[in-house]
Design a protein around this motif. Structure first.
Motif, PDB file in Angstrom:
ATOM      1  N   VAL A 194       3.600   9.952   2.268  1.00 47.51           N
ATOM      2  CA  VAL A 194       3.363  10.242   3.603  1.00 47.51           C
ATOM      3  C   VAL A 194       1.880  10.246   3.523  1.00 47.51           C
ATOM      4  O   VAL A 194       0.954  10.459   2.435  1.00 47.51           O
ATOM      5  N   LEU A 195       1.216   9.895   4.519  1.00 46.79           N
ATOM      6  CA  LEU A 195      -0.260   9.939   4.780  1.00 46.79           C
ATOM      7  C   LEU A 195      -0.931  11.569   4.831  1.00 46.79           C
ATOM      8  O   LEU A 195      -1.891  11.839   4.469  1.00 46.79           O
ATOM      9  N   ASP A 196      -0.091  12.573   5.170  1.00 41.27           N
ATOM     10  CA  ASP A 196      -0.465  13.560   5.259  1.00 41.27           C
ATOM     11  C   ASP A 196       0.877  14.530   4.837  1.00 41.27           C
ATOM     12  O   ASP A 196       1.899  14.549   5.495  1.00 41.27           O
ATOM     13  N   LYS A 197       0.548  15.570   4.198  1.00 39.46           N
ATOM     14  CA  LYS A 197       1.549  16.229   3.378  1.00 39.46           C
ATOM     15  C   LYS A 197       1.628  17.754   4.027  1.00 39.46           C
ATOM     16  O   LYS A 197       2.593  18.354   4.428  1.00 39.46           O
TER      17      LYS A 197
ATOM     18  N   ILE B 268       3.682   3.718   9.880  1.00 41.72           N
ATOM     19  CA  ILE B 268       3.255   5.247   9.942  1.00 41.72           C
ATOM     20  C   ILE B 268       4.697   5.938  10.516  1.00 41.72           C
ATOM     21  O   ILE B 268       4.601   6.442  11.651  1.00 41.72           O
ATOM     22  N   CYS B 269       5.701   6.034   9.721  1.00 40.68           N
ATOM     23  CA  CYS B 269       6.803   6.528  10.432  1.00 40.68           C
ATOM     24  C   CYS B 269       6.888   7.980  10.324  1.00 40.68           C
ATOM     25  O   CYS B 269       7.615   8.658  11.193  1.00 40.68           O
ATOM     26  N   SER B 270       6.001   8.784   9.610  1.00 38.73           N
ATOM     27  CA  SER B 270       6.101  10.235   9.565  1.00 38.73           C
ATOM     28  C   SER B 270       5.556  10.622  10.945  1.00 38.73           C
ATOM     29  O   SER B 270       5.973  11.706  11.384  1.00 38.73           O
ATOM     30  N   ALA B 271       5.084   9.658  11.882  1.00 36.37           N
ATOM     31  CA  ALA B 271       4.256  10.309  13.268  1.00 36.37           C
ATOM     32  C   ALA B 271       5.357  10.142  14.078  1.00 36.37           C
ATOM     33  O   ALA B 271       5.077  10.718  15.066  1.00 36.37           O
ATOM     34  N   HIS B 272       6.530   9.252  13.985  1.00 36.57           N
ATOM     35  CA  HIS B 272       7.337   9.346  15.185  1.00 36.57           C
ATOM     36  C   HIS B 272       8.730   9.925  14.625  1.00 36.57           C
ATOM     37  O   HIS B 272       9.530   9.947  15.421  1.00 36.57           O
ATOM     38  N   LEU B 273       8.552  10.725  13.469  1.00 35.80           N
ATOM     39  CA  LEU B 273       9.858  11.429  13.170  1.00 35.80           C
ATOM     40  C   LEU B 273       9.952  12.846  13.553  1.00 35.80           C
ATOM     41  O   LEU B 273       8.779  13.700  13.758  1.00 35.80           O
ATOM     42  N   GLU B 274      10.944  13.397  14.044  1.00 35.23           N
ATOM     43  CA  GLU B 274      11.182  14.700  14.527  1.00 35.23           C
ATOM     44  C   GLU B 274      11.800  15.464  13.144  1.00 35.23           C
ATOM     45  O   GLU B 274      12.980  15.756  12.930  1.00 35.23           O
ATOM     46  N   TRP B 275      10.474  16.294  12.528  1.00 35.98           N
ATOM     47  CA  TRP B 275      10.838  16.694  11.168  1.00 35.98           C
ATOM     48  C   TRP B 275      11.440  18.092  11.390  1.00 35.98           C
ATOM     49  O   TRP B 275      11.988  18.528  10.414  1.00 35.98           O
ATOM     50  N   ARG B 276      11.596  18.605  12.607  1.00 38.66           N
ATOM     51  CA  ARG B 276      12.322  19.820  13.055  1.00 38.66           C
ATOM     52  C   ARG B 276      13.964  19.538  13.448  1.00 38.66           C
ATOM     53  O   ARG B 276      14.673  20.603  13.825  1.00 38.66           O
TER      54      ARG B 276
ATOM     55  N   PHE C 108       0.949  -1.240  -0.032  1.00 41.62           N
ATOM     56  CA  PHE C 108      -0.005  -0.100  -0.074  1.00 41.62           C
ATOM     57  C   PHE C 108       0.970   1.199   0.005  1.00 41.62           C
ATOM     58  O   PHE C 108       1.813   1.377   0.952  1.00 41.62           O
ATOM     59  N   THR C 109       0.827   2.088  -1.194  1.00 43.30           N
ATOM     60  CA  THR C 109       1.590   3.335  -1.150  1.00 43.30           C
ATOM     61  C   THR C 109       0.776   4.473  -1.067  1.00 43.30           C
ATOM     62  O   THR C 109      -0.363   4.735  -1.762  1.00 43.30           O
ATOM     63  N   PRO C 110       0.497   5.268   0.108  1.00 38.87           N
ATOM     64  CA  PRO C 110       0.004   6.559   0.130  1.00 38.87           C
ATOM     65  C   PRO C 110      -0.167   7.454  -1.247  1.00 38.87           C
ATOM     66  O   PRO C 110       0.929   7.447  -2.032  1.00 38.87           O
ATOM     67  N   ALA C 111      -1.157   8.275  -1.374  1.00 41.26           N
ATOM     68  CA  ALA C 111      -1.436   9.185  -2.511  1.00 41.26           C
ATOM     69  C   ALA C 111      -0.348  10.337  -2.458  1.00 41.26           C
ATOM     70  O   ALA C 111      -0.101  10.642  -3.625  1.00 41.26           O
ATOM     71  N   LEU C 112       0.085  10.742  -1.282  1.00 39.67           N
ATOM     72  CA  LEU C 112       0.688  11.997  -1.264  1.00 39.67           C
ATOM     73  C   LEU C 112       2.278  11.540  -1.060  1.00 39.67           C
ATOM     74  O   LEU C 112       2.862  10.464  -0.703  1.00 39.67           O
ATOM     75  N   SER C 113       3.099  12.398  -1.657  1.00 37.98           N
ATOM     76  CA  SER C 113       4.576  12.253  -1.646  1.00 37.98           C
ATOM     77  C   SER C 113       5.475  13.800  -1.302  1.00 37.98           C
ATOM     78  O   SER C 113       4.669  14.866  -1.770  1.00 37.98           O
ATOM     79  N   ILE C 114       6.472  13.605  -0.846  1.00 39.30           N
ATOM     80  CA  ILE C 114       7.091  14.974  -0.622  1.00 39.30           C
ATOM     81  C   ILE C 114       8.447  14.803  -1.095  1.00 39.30           C
ATOM     82  O   ILE C 114       9.209  14.113  -0.672  1.00 39.30           O
ATOM     83  N   SER C 115       8.902  15.563  -1.999  1.00 43.89           N
ATOM     84  CA  SER C 115      10.254  15.664  -2.696  1.00 43.89           C
ATOM     85  C   SER C 115      11.307  16.392  -1.496  1.00 43.89           C
ATOM     86  O   SER C 115      10.771  16.918  -0.716  1.00 43.89           O
ATOM     87  N   ASN C 116      12.449  15.867  -1.824  1.00 40.51           N
ATOM     88  CA  ASN C 116      13.751  16.580  -0.773  1.00 40.51           C
ATOM     89  C   ASN C 116      13.206  18.263  -1.171  1.00 40.51           C
ATOM     90  O   ASN C 116      13.628  18.880  -0.058  1.00 40.51           O
ATOM     91  N   GLU C 117      13.203  18.768  -2.459  1.00 40.91           N
ATOM     92  CA  GLU C 117      13.178  20.170  -2.219  1.00 40.91           C
ATOM     93  C   GLU C 117      12.059  20.805  -1.731  1.00 40.91           C
ATOM     94  O   GLU C 117      12.080  21.673  -0.985  1.00 40.91           O
ATOM     95  N   GLU C 118      10.762  20.162  -1.477  1.00 40.25           N
ATOM     96  CA  GLU C 118       9.576  20.839  -0.860  1.00 40.25           C
ATOM     97  C   GLU C 118       9.928  20.686   0.561  1.00 40.25           C
ATOM     98  O   GLU C 118       9.659  21.500   1.499  1.00 40.25           O
ATOM     99  N   LEU C 119      10.538  19.421   1.283  1.00 42.04           N
ATOM    100  CA  LEU C 119      10.837  19.294   2.474  1.00 42.04           C
ATOM    101  C   LEU C 119      11.822  20.464   3.042  1.00 42.04           C
ATOM    102  O   LEU C 119      11.666  20.977   4.019  1.00 42.04           O
ATOM    103  N   VAL C 120      12.807  20.543   2.361  1.00 39.69           N
ATOM    104  CA  VAL C 120      13.844  21.580   2.548  1.00 39.69           C
ATOM    105  C   VAL C 120      13.404  22.912   2.732  1.00 39.69           C
ATOM    106  O   VAL C 120      13.675  23.764   3.482  1.00 39.69           O
TER     107      VAL C 120
ATOM    108  N   VAL D 225       4.061   3.617   4.636  1.00 40.06           N
ATOM    109  CA  VAL D 225       3.597   2.686   3.489  1.00 40.06           C
ATOM    110  C   VAL D 225       3.249   1.316   4.534  1.00 40.06           C
ATOM    111  O   VAL D 225       3.179   1.312   5.685  1.00 40.06           O
ATOM    112  N   ALA D 226       2.667   0.347   3.722  1.00 38.14           N
ATOM    113  CA  ALA D 226       2.076  -0.853   4.224  1.00 38.14           C
ATOM    114  C   ALA D 226       2.568  -1.979   3.344  1.00 38.14           C
ATOM    115  O   ALA D 226       2.354  -1.714   2.302  1.00 38.14           O
ATOM    116  N   THR D 227       3.063  -2.983   3.905  1.00 40.12           N
ATOM    117  CA  THR D 227       3.278  -4.145   3.000  1.00 40.12           C
ATOM    118  C   THR D 227       2.779  -5.502   3.837  1.00 40.12           C
ATOM    119  O   THR D 227       2.389  -5.396   4.983  1.00 40.12           O
ATOM    120  N   ALA D 228       2.424  -6.697   2.873  1.00 39.16           N
ATOM    121  CA  ALA D 228       1.921  -7.593   3.365  1.00 39.16           C
ATOM    122  C   ALA D 228       2.752  -8.841   2.653  1.00 39.16           C
ATOM    123  O   ALA D 228       2.911  -8.649   1.422  1.00 39.16           O
TER     124      ALA D 228
END
Length: 374
Positions: free
Chosen positions: A69-72, A185-193, A12-24, A204-207
């Motif tokens: 990511v699940l939320d951008k 859901i790795c985005s929820a436990h990452l310190e984005w700051r 399962f791949t979320p519909a939203l993605s974040i590029s390095n450029e957007e994140l920076v 993501v999710a795999t099975a």
């Protein structure tokens, strides 16, 4: 005794993605705000200014180019810098279960197996959105599988440890089929700051479906051998457990309540640990480097994977021998090696041998030696 096999896989791949450029852009805006708020302390040298990030820095450090990511919006808002994932009511399916069900259905479809014929669901992931009831039991109900379900957590090695548990049950005859699902859901436990780690993770999710090889309806991978190992280390840590409130009842805002790692020590200690683990597993099972067709490694860092691949094969891996999905997915914890397996295994011929290997916090290492069967 029965021969266990992987007969289906799903991602399962979320519909939203974040590029390095957007994140920076988002991170640097946050850094500028933080530096302005702390200007007096920075001027006196009491506090160090927060450095900017860059796309070149991220790619050089990790090999990552983007992440799903699940939320951008929340992540890219400099005033928020974390995903907005509203808590659902108890009458709604949980986020992890929803992701997991999608991946499981894809694995079942690939194997040509009905959910009702599955005897066990193991939800193996690095973080769970609740302690109980088990996410695995919720997935079991949503799919309509029989038998039982349980959750397990061995951080980034959860998937391979789950595969070993499922394979052992199938091999012994206690069950015929099991789904091992990894909703991360790795985005929820990452310190984005935090500049040192703000780029690392994605969602993501795999099975995978594991059943008796005799029941396989098409091409599959026999699980020839599994091996797991752990060694305690604090160098990768997340303290966000149930003891997370201060004495006055407020949520603890300590930095170590989110993902933390001592990257240099992890490199120094994990690389030889994993390389030795794989080499000894191959040796004990009679698998030689010339006969190894594929390495599906944990997707944490391209430099780490390149090092391990070279150690295991005794040479620099050729294109396709050690596939990376980091550039598109980033680090997805336990799901990474399974994404690599799901996306880069169809081309193997009957008799070809490969190894699925994950490693991470704990420290933990899990390896699964598989052989393609027609």
């Amino acid at each position: 005794m029965h021969q266990p096999a992987i007969t289906g896989s799903g991602v399962f791949t979320p519909a939203l993605s974040i590029s390095n450029e957007e994140l920076v852009v988002a991170f640097n805006a946050y850094a500028d705000t933080w530096n302005a708020a702390n200007a007096p302390q920075i001027a006196t040298g009491a506090v160090e200014a927060m450095a900017h990030s860059s796309s070149d820095f991220i790619h050089a450090a990790s090999g990552i180019e983007s992440r799903f990511v699940l939320d951008k919006d929340g992540i890219l808002d400099p005033d928020t810098m974390h995903p907005w994932l509203p808590e659902r009511s108890k009458d709604e399916i949980s986020v992890m279960a929803e992701m997991g069900v999608d991946a499981c259905r894809k694995a079942l479809d690939m194997a040509g197996v009905a959910a009702s014929d599955v005897d066990a669901v193991i939800c193996a992931a690095s973080n769970h959105e609740r302690a109980y009831p088990a996410i695995a039991i919720e997935i079991q109900q949503a799919l309509g599988t029989g038998g039982f379900g349980f959750d397990m957590n061995v951080a980034c090695s959860s998937a391979t440890f789950g595969i070993q548990a499922a394979a052992d049950m199938v091999r012994s005859g206690s069950i015929r089929r099991a789904l091992v699902v990894n909703p991360e859901i790795c985005s929820a436990h990452l310190e984005w700051r935090d500049r040192d780690c703000h780029f690392i993770f994605g969602d993501v999710a795999t099975a995978v479906l594991i059943e008796r090889a005799d029941d396989a309806k098409g091409p599959h991978f026999k699980i020839k051998s599994t091996r797991c190992a752990t060694q305690f280390s604090n160098n990768i840590r997340n303290n966000n457990g149930f003891l997370r409130r201060t004495r006055d009842g407020h949520m603890d805002d300590r930095r170590d309540m989110l993902f933390m790692q001592n990257g240099r020590k992890v490199f120094k200690e994990v690389l030889p640990l994993v390389s030795k683990h794989i080499a000894e597993h191959m040796d004990d099972t009679g698998v030689t480097a010339p006969n190894l067709k594929r390495l599906w490694l944990h997707q944490a860092n391209k430099t780490m994977n390149d090092y391990i691949g070279k150690k295991v094969l005794g040479r620099t891996p050729e294109d396709g021998e050690q596939p990376n999905i980091l550039q598109d997915y980033a680090n997805t914890s336990s799901a990474g090696s399974i994404i690599a397996f799901a996306q880069h295994s169809d081309d193997l011929a009957p008799g070809d041998t490969g190894i699925i290997c994950s490693f991470g916090a704990g420290y933990s290492v899990g390896s699964v030696i598989v052989e393609r069967a027609s």
